[in-house]
Write an enzyme that holds these catalytic residues in place. Sequence first.
Site, short mmCIF file in Angstrom:
data_model
loop_
_atom_site.label_atom_id
_atom_site.label_comp_id
_atom_site.label_asym_id
_atom_site.label_seq_id
_atom_site.Cartn_x
_atom_site.Cartn_y
_atom_site.Cartn_z
CE LYS A 186 -7.60 1.62 3.47
NZ LYS A 186 -6.28 1.96 4.05
CB CYS A 226 -4.72 -1.40 4.13
SG CYS A 226 -3.81 -1.49 5.70
CD GLU A 229 -2.71 1.21 2.54
OE1 GLU A 229 -3.75 1.89 2.53
OE2 GLU A 229 -2.33 0.57 3.54
#
Length: 296
Positions: free
Chosen positions: A116, A153, A43
Amino acid sequence: MRELKIGFLQQHNVADKMVNMKRLAEGISDLAKRGAELIVLQELHNGLYFCQVEDVNNFDQAETIPGLSTAFYGELAKQLGVVIVTSLFEKRASGLYHNTAVVFEKDGTIAGKYRKMHIPDDPAYYEKFYFTPGDLGFQPIDTSVGRLGVLVCWDQWYPEAARLMALRGAEILIYPTAIGYAANDDEAEQQRQREAWTTVMRGHAVANGIPVVAVNRVGFEEDPSKQTEGIQFWGSSFVAGPQGELLYRASTDEEESIIVNIDMEHSEQVRRWWPFLRDRRIDAYGNILKRFIDED
């Protein structure tokens, strides 16, 4: 057997973006020469994890998509004939930014992107200050090596995200990641958190009958504000098969460049043995859309 050779780079970053990108390019080239077909990066791999502090000047690090980084990694994908999963700080417009994964096809074109969806806000992880939650949904990205369910994540803690990717036909779940230990936690607590992180994603593999790849950064990065003692990223990047079996797990403190072979047809057999999708009670899950179910 349809074998896919997956490469990943577990790397320690420095403040100089160009140094990081040069090292990544060298690592990607090496993995490609060793036979990797799909290469996954961690990431926000171009720089330090800047979210340890709320600083408006950090927005200067964001870039448009397409932009400099997409041109750079797209050209690498084209030259090497590999699919690459990258993770960028996207400037969509002034005052509008995302944490965005971009996937490049072997010909260098952008196969797709994912913004995300779940954004944390914890000490040393002040991502809500920087990132607007994604608006592209949980849509897998079709590539020449398969349909990739790319998440990022904090998304990895949510079974709903993994399930929705699987329900849309994702053949593999991929998680670029930046997570580590808090210095004020004792060793036992640190290890409980690291094992929980691994376990929850292995559970996504089992529940959906598809492989999982998680790529984390490694090394220590200080907190510029000095409010915390910084983050020791715990590495431990791993690849798990569709029954949650660990095919490889990287070290906690060393950089690694690894290729793992996955039998992409094995998921078909696993889903025949364990037909979880068949037995789902979709007629009884309406309350999943509620924040919390209060007692009447």
